[in-house]
Scaffold this motif. Structure first.
Motif, PDB file in Angstrom:
ATOM      1  N   LEU A  77      62.439  29.857  27.675  1.00 17.69           N
ATOM      2  CA  LEU A  77      61.788  31.589  27.029  1.00 17.69           C
ATOM      3  C   LEU A  77      60.104  31.358  28.566  1.00 17.69           C
ATOM      4  O   LEU A  77      59.623  32.130  29.065  1.00 17.69           O
ATOM      5  CB  LEU A  77      61.571  31.612  26.157  1.00 17.69           C
ATOM      6  CG  LEU A  77      63.189  32.208  25.916  1.00 17.69           C
ATOM      7  CD1 LEU A  77      62.519  32.267  24.377  1.00 17.69           C
ATOM      8  CD2 LEU A  77      63.221  33.146  26.569  1.00 17.69           C
ATOM      9  N   GLY A  78      60.037  30.576  27.602  1.00 19.66           N
ATOM     10  CA  GLY A  78      58.100  30.089  28.864  1.00 19.66           C
ATOM     11  C   GLY A  78      58.635  30.278  30.510  1.00 19.66           C
ATOM     12  O   GLY A  78      57.617  30.826  31.447  1.00 19.66           O
ATOM     13  N   LEU A  79      59.254  29.124  30.503  1.00 15.39           N
ATOM     14  CA  LEU A  79      60.100  29.573  32.392  1.00 15.39           C
ATOM     15  C   LEU A  79      60.502  30.594  33.128  1.00 15.39           C
ATOM     16  O   LEU A  79      60.052  30.614  34.201  1.00 15.39           O
ATOM     17  CB  LEU A  79      60.353  28.291  32.212  1.00 15.39           C
ATOM     18  CG  LEU A  79      61.370  27.197  33.475  1.00 15.39           C
ATOM     19  CD1 LEU A  79      59.521  26.774  33.610  1.00 15.39           C
ATOM     20  CD2 LEU A  79      61.809  25.908  33.136  1.00 15.39           C
ATOM     21  N   LEU A  80      61.607  31.285  32.272  1.00 11.93           N
ATOM     22  CA  LEU A  80      62.230  32.099  32.866  1.00 11.93           C
ATOM     23  C   LEU A  80      61.813  33.751  32.308  1.00 11.93           C
ATOM     24  O   LEU A  80      61.430  34.377  33.255  1.00 11.93           O
ATOM     25  CB  LEU A  80      63.765  32.088  32.087  1.00 11.93           C
ATOM     26  CG  LEU A  80      63.859  30.862  32.946  1.00 11.93           C
ATOM     27  CD1 LEU A  80      65.401  30.545  32.469  1.00 11.93           C
ATOM     28  CD2 LEU A  80      64.392  30.727  34.610  1.00 11.93           C
ATOM     29  N   GLU A 125      54.043  26.671  31.656  1.00 10.19           N
ATOM     30  CA  GLU A 125      52.419  25.694  32.752  1.00 10.19           C
ATOM     31  C   GLU A 125      53.330  24.990  33.659  1.00 10.19           C
ATOM     32  O   GLU A 125      53.146  24.860  34.845  1.00 10.19           O
ATOM     33  CB  GLU A 125      52.029  25.057  32.010  1.00 10.19           C
ATOM     34  CG  GLU A 125      50.881  25.096  30.905  1.00 10.19           C
ATOM     35  CD  GLU A 125      49.488  25.841  31.282  1.00 10.19           C
ATOM     36  OE1 GLU A 125      49.750  24.517  32.786  1.00 10.19           O
ATOM     37  OE2 GLU A 125      48.846  26.919  30.935  1.00 10.19           O
ATOM     38  N   ILE A 126      54.803  25.113  33.311  1.00 12.16           N
ATOM     39  CA  ILE A 126      55.473  23.972  34.167  1.00 12.16           C
ATOM     40  C   ILE A 126      55.771  25.026  34.680  1.00 12.16           C
ATOM     41  O   ILE A 126      56.030  24.106  36.421  1.00 12.16           O
ATOM     42  CB  ILE A 126      57.174  23.764  33.440  1.00 12.16           C
ATOM     43  CG1 ILE A 126      56.809  22.768  32.634  1.00 12.16           C
ATOM     44  CG2 ILE A 126      58.038  23.246  34.676  1.00 12.16           C
ATOM     45  CD1 ILE A 126      57.689  21.747  31.563  1.00 12.16           C
ATOM     46  N   ARG A 127      56.044  25.608  35.171  1.00  6.74           N
ATOM     47  CA  ARG A 127      56.068  27.257  36.084  1.00  6.74           C
ATOM     48  C   ARG A 127      55.567  26.710  37.510  1.00  6.74           C
ATOM     49  O   ARG A 127      55.553  26.349  38.613  1.00  6.74           O
ATOM     50  CB  ARG A 127      55.995  28.759  35.806  1.00  6.74           C
ATOM     51  CG  ARG A 127      57.164  29.683  35.073  1.00  6.74           C
ATOM     52  CD  ARG A 127      56.077  30.781  34.920  1.00  6.74           C
ATOM     53  NE  ARG A 127      56.597  31.394  33.661  1.00  6.74           N
ATOM     54  CZ  ARG A 127      55.547  32.653  33.335  1.00  6.74           C
ATOM     55  NH1 ARG A 127      54.244  32.453  34.555  1.00  6.74           N
ATOM     56  NH2 ARG A 127      55.881  33.454  32.139  1.00  6.74           N
ATOM     57  N   GLU A 128      54.421  26.497  37.253  1.00  5.31           N
ATOM     58  CA  GLU A 128      53.110  25.845  38.333  1.00  5.31           C
ATOM     59  C   GLU A 128      53.291  24.297  38.057  1.00  5.31           C
ATOM     60  O   GLU A 128      51.866  24.201  38.768  1.00  5.31           O
ATOM     61  CB  GLU A 128      52.180  26.920  38.693  1.00  5.31           C
ATOM     62  CG  GLU A 128      51.217  27.468  37.262  1.00  5.31           C
ATOM     63  CD  GLU A 128      51.672  29.087  36.946  1.00  5.31           C
ATOM     64  OE1 GLU A 128      50.374  29.419  36.367  1.00  5.31           O
ATOM     65  OE2 GLU A 128      52.275  29.594  37.579  1.00  5.31           O
ATOM     66  N   ALA A 129      53.618  23.884  37.116  1.00  5.50           N
ATOM     67  CA  ALA A 129      53.484  22.325  37.757  1.00  5.50           C
ATOM     68  C   ALA A 129      54.228  21.521  39.029  1.00  5.50           C
ATOM     69  O   ALA A 129      54.845  22.349  39.128  1.00  5.50           O
ATOM     70  CB  ALA A 129      53.476  21.877  35.880  1.00  5.50           C
TER      71      ALA A 129
END
Ligand SMILES: Nc1ncnc2c1ncn2[C@@H]1O[C@H](COP(=O)(O)O)[C@@H](O)[C@H]1O
Ligand SMILES: Nc1ncnc2c1ncn2[C@@H]1O[C@H](COP(=O)(O)O)[C@@H](O)[C@H]1O
Ligand SMILES: Nc1ncnc2c1ncn2[C@@H]1O[C@H](COP(=O)(O)O)[C@@H](O)[C@H]1O
Ligand code: NA
Ligand code: NA
Ligand code: NA
Lengths: 106, 335, 335, 106, 335, 106
Positions: free
Chosen positions: E194-197, E61-65
């Protein structure tokens, strides 16, 4: 009840060779033994206890204890294990003097 | 040129796949001193599930497989396993500061096969929708066992030449048995047998399949943590081991890729099969190999071969070899 | 004749189901000396999940169940548990070379219930789409506890008659408590309670149900390995135990089948329910029974009763009794 | 600091009866004890360590160690455990002579 | 009035959710002396999976937060963590019969965060279809670490004032490192990274998500059993701890709810986010906090702070605070 | 082979401080040590063995054994550990007299 002197042989070595060590112990005539999972460090690499994931599981340590009431049997076990394994495999062995209740069991 | 670009692009994407992400993640958190630990009991179960799943799938497919198609790849597996060990032993016998026993053991480990690398490659191929014959993972023992036996035999022959004790013989059948009894091969073969004889399709679909990818991420996390933690052992031995562990997997894999190509031409071995075959060759045994070698070549120091394999060989075979061989296959087979 | 053919056909198919396949697979790899091991921590968790799932399902169903329908089967469960123990104790008292305490303990174990056999039967019935009342597994304690208590009471009465110590009394309530506190019954009853009072439907569907079949295969693998490994213990005791362990489950199950049929006629107990009830009777306790008996009849040697139950009783109740009772139900109920 | 002689009683027995053994130890007045998971072989069947799946988990071994600084208490513990349990249950007990740093703790 | 009714209704429903059902079930079977045990290895793996799942989700989620949206809540997290510790320390310094070191440690533990409570709240919000920003769980360390540091610093300052040893200084960076290295935060942060990258979406969906709820039920069962078993420790220390552990979570949560409301008005923090933020504040650390405090405030007795937190604080924050804050949000935000 | 007298230092304490205890052991010059997972009871709370789920895993016990063949080193290890940790952390330490086969290893 009466306490009787006896000997306890302790062997700390790689899990991998437990089978062979136990065979030596039984061949020497000991009536029993106890095995405990362990980890540790000596002259070879550090060996983790078996709790933490180890890719090669067989390389953690075990502690094997054998109570006997015949010092020559104790020494025979120690010598035989040392000669058979401790040139190539890591491990230590020592003896403790203890007293047991039912000497016929050992 | 285009190939290089493709490989590099693939490498970059690969670094973003969860597969590799977890491997690198494991290394990073170990390097940062994290106290996170995956319990050994869980790790062992994960390995069991992965191999059982691979085996069941393979067994189910073999049911309707054309056995003749498997013959050549199986033969090539034996060849590759043997050649890797011969090559490695030869190399190490020339390198300075290498204990001969350690050299044989290391060559044996790199000739043998890693179940985790195999599983990672399968997931990546599935993600890229590259199909392969489901019996390919069953080539595992055909490469693994000859490599281990040969390494042990060579080490013992060498030791006999240099010792007075000319009596003890190498118990080849004993090594075969020990290999087959190892936890990894047992699980794989049990899975194969059940896939072949029982009808495990529904439990495979409802249980082993869904757990497969998830458990693989956990496994790779563990591999990553171990890779970092064993670096210190690797540092204590000759740096030749690290160099061998870096280039070995690539060379071994390319060699197998070539043989796989031959099988493709001769018996129609699929491109995906060739990739997987190359990865099997590139991989180095992590679970079953080390104990077998420890028992078979007791004079060899586990620090040398396990350090090289766990800290360098496995990361290279997963992070470099898998994308490399996929890129190569694209060029060669135009998939 | 037709029945026999049907049973044999079923036996053959059964040997191809994953359920039995894993059981036999476990025996085979243990016999071949495989080093594969399922960690104890994982095994315990698997048992927990199986029993929790059985309990939750049962609890949810009982919510809308007609309690009166359960009364007769519950009563019959007590009857079956008691009769099995009486029969077994009587038998063993006549057989030569049997320590009386061992006889009572063995009879108690075969009167008690096995969660793994129960789970295996449930999966097979579901696969054959034979429905049963979801509260049937809740009959477990009604057979299990009386059987264990009776065996312990009989053993103690016998010992008292032959010893000077006339003072100590059997603590029946203590045995009940110990049984209920055992890990298997605790998990089952907790699941029942949660199924009845909480609303676990969604977690049941998303977690416990999908794991159920998969975990059962792992459990059966463990049971198979143990069955082989305990054979050596069984061999050291009188062979009567093996004979009893072979025929006991069949006889006990047929007896229960008969009573189940009565319940079918009287209160509409479903054919699937009758089969499951017969399997419960045929099964012999593996997880909770042994410690309870060890504590309650310390004079009895665990080698005798555990060997008989694990090595012969459980395989027979899974591999022979389940298909037998399904075949029988087809004849009797025409399902 | 000064070392003081003390006794260590060791009991190796079935996990199943740990509770009762510990009760005897506490009733005898010992101030503490240590429990270690073990496996082994004696006159009864082989008992696996608790690492490998065992259908009946309670039948693996434990090793219980009690440090006391009163030999009669040590003997009382050994005798009581032997009399209460070792006719029916498997197990051994022995005593070792050790030296401790803070004797008031035991 | 309406609010009270709503809260009570919610409390009653809550008691029927599996989440709370398992917590209470654990307490009950522990109280009844059940021998059921969840192996430690499995428990640790469950915690790992829960935190990894929370982290992966958050990272994706943070990717597009919108980062600016996170700033204020992150700042407020630090504020809440600090205030809770100051408040608690102040309180305990007045209460009679309280060892000062124990007081600081307890305040620190209640300022820190519990991953299990967080996971339980997430499941309940998802069940009620109340949405929240997926990065909210990432606020965890912003509250956790400052609270632990502050408690340790205060305890050490206090001890220095009263001891001759004026030399040793508190190693703040050391505490930060130890916190981040703890198994809980490591897993959460690794998941975030890992969620981010990496692109773990598919394995998240096929593995971590389905296991999440199921594993949470097992975790809550363990928490329930521990809550009962640690009661005896709690009973041995001053009863102030129990009183603090009961009211603390409610007060801390309400305080955070207020600040969350401010963030709602200023930067549009979602109602679900406010609830979760309040639950984070209400929770008290169970996995990582205790070892950090044990190392940082060795003079404090773990019986005091662990007893209070495990036996009272956690049950209250799950069973009372979560429904309370949801009910409150309904009134305040009209959701 | 010949047996040689040696000393074994035993430390039973919280898992949490193992790292520090091991550092003391290595700093004192011991050549190895063995670690075993344990549980137990003493003057502080009961500590479960690491088998049963414990929300706070680091609070179970470990038993650390160090074989040395220099009594003053043994005493130094015991004293240092006691002084560093046993005011705040729970734990006990004692010494046993044993005999080893290869004295140069210790
Ligand atoms: N001095 C020592 N004291 C206690 N245990 C030791 C000692 N040296 C070695 N060990 C144990 O024996 C195992 C093998 O030792 P080594 O052969 O020296 O690598 C180590 O992993 C330790 O568990
Ligand atoms: N001679 C011995 N030396 C060491 N441990 C023993 C010995 N005899 C028995 N044991 C341990 O005590 C347990 C019970 O012994 P037993 O009652 O002889 O079956 C065994 O499982 C072993 O762990
Ligand atoms: N008398 C004793 N005998 C054996 N082990 C003990 C004894 N006292 C303490 N222990 C062990 O040392 C640990 C810490 O003890 P304590 O510091 O007294 O709480 C306990 O958990 C036990 O494992
Ligand atoms: Na290879
Ligand atoms: Na039965
Ligand atoms: Na908090």
């Amino acid at each position: 009840m009466q306490l009787h002197p006896a000997e306890k042989v302790v062997v700390i070595t790689e899990k991998l060779i437990v089978k062979g060590v136990v065979e030596i112990i039984e061949a020497a005539g000991a009536k029993g033994y106890t095995i405990i999972a362990a980890g540790g460090k000596g002259s070879h690499a550090f060996r983790a206890t078996s709790e933490r994931a180890a890719v090669v599981d067989d390389f953690s340590d075990v502690k094997i204890e054998v109570v006997v009431n015949d010092k020559s049997m104790a020494e025979a076990i120690m010598t035989k294990i040392t000669e058979t394994y401790f040139t190539d495999y890591s491990g230590i062995t020592y003896i403790e003097y203890i007293e047991v209740l039912r000497p016929s069991k050992f | 040129m285009e190939f290089l670009l493709d490989f590099l692009a693939r490498l970059v994407t690969q670094f973003q796949t969860p597969t590799l992400g977890f491997l690198i993640g494991g290394m990073v958190i170990a390097a940062l001193g994290s106290n996170l630990k995956i319990p050994n009991a869980v790790y062992q179960f994960i390995v069991f599930v992965l191999l059982m799943r691979i085996g069941l799938h393979g067994g189910i497919e073999i049911r309707e497989a054309d056995f003749t198609a498997m013959l050549l790849p199986a033969l090539f597996s034996v060849v590759v396993g043997v050649v890797i060990v011969l090559l490695g032993s030869f190399l190490f016998s020339f390198l300075p500061g290498i204990n001969r026993a350690d050299g044989y053991a290391t060559a044996g480990l790199f000739g043998a096969v890693s179940a985790s690398t195999l599983a990672a490659a399968m997931v990546l191929l599935e993600e890229e929708s590259i199909v392969f014959e489901a019996w390919v993972p069953a080539l595992y023992p055909f490469m693994d066992i000859p490599a281990l036996i040969l390494a042990i035999v060579l080490a013992n022959m060498h030791q006999h030449k240099h010792s007075e004790d000319k009596h003890s013989k190498v118990d080849v059948w004993g090594i075969v048995k020990e290999s087959l009894r190892g936890s990894a091969l047992s699980a794989l073969l049990l899975g194969l047998a059940l896939g072949l004889l029982a009808r495990p399709d529904s439990v495979l679909e409802s249980f082993y399949d869904p757990l497969f990818r998830g458990f693989l991420t956990v496994l790779l996390l563990v591999m990553g943590m171990e890779a970092y933690e064993r670096l210190s052992e690797l540092r204590r031995v000759a740096h030749w081991y690290a160099i061998y562990a870096f280039f070995g997997p690539i060379v071994h894999g390319l060699m197998a890729f070539g043989l796989g190509y031959v099988a493709h031409v001769l018996v129609g071995f699929s491109p995906g099969g060739v990739i997987l075959f190359a990865v099997i060759a590139a991989s180095n045994s992590d679970i079953s190999g080390p104990p077998t070698l420890r028992a078979g070549i007791p004079k060899a120091s586990p620090s040398a071969y396990i350090g090289a394999s766990t800290s360098v060989g496995t990361p290279v075979s997963i992070a470099v070899c898998i994308p490399l061989f996929i890129a190569l296959a694209e060029v060669v087979f135009d998939v």
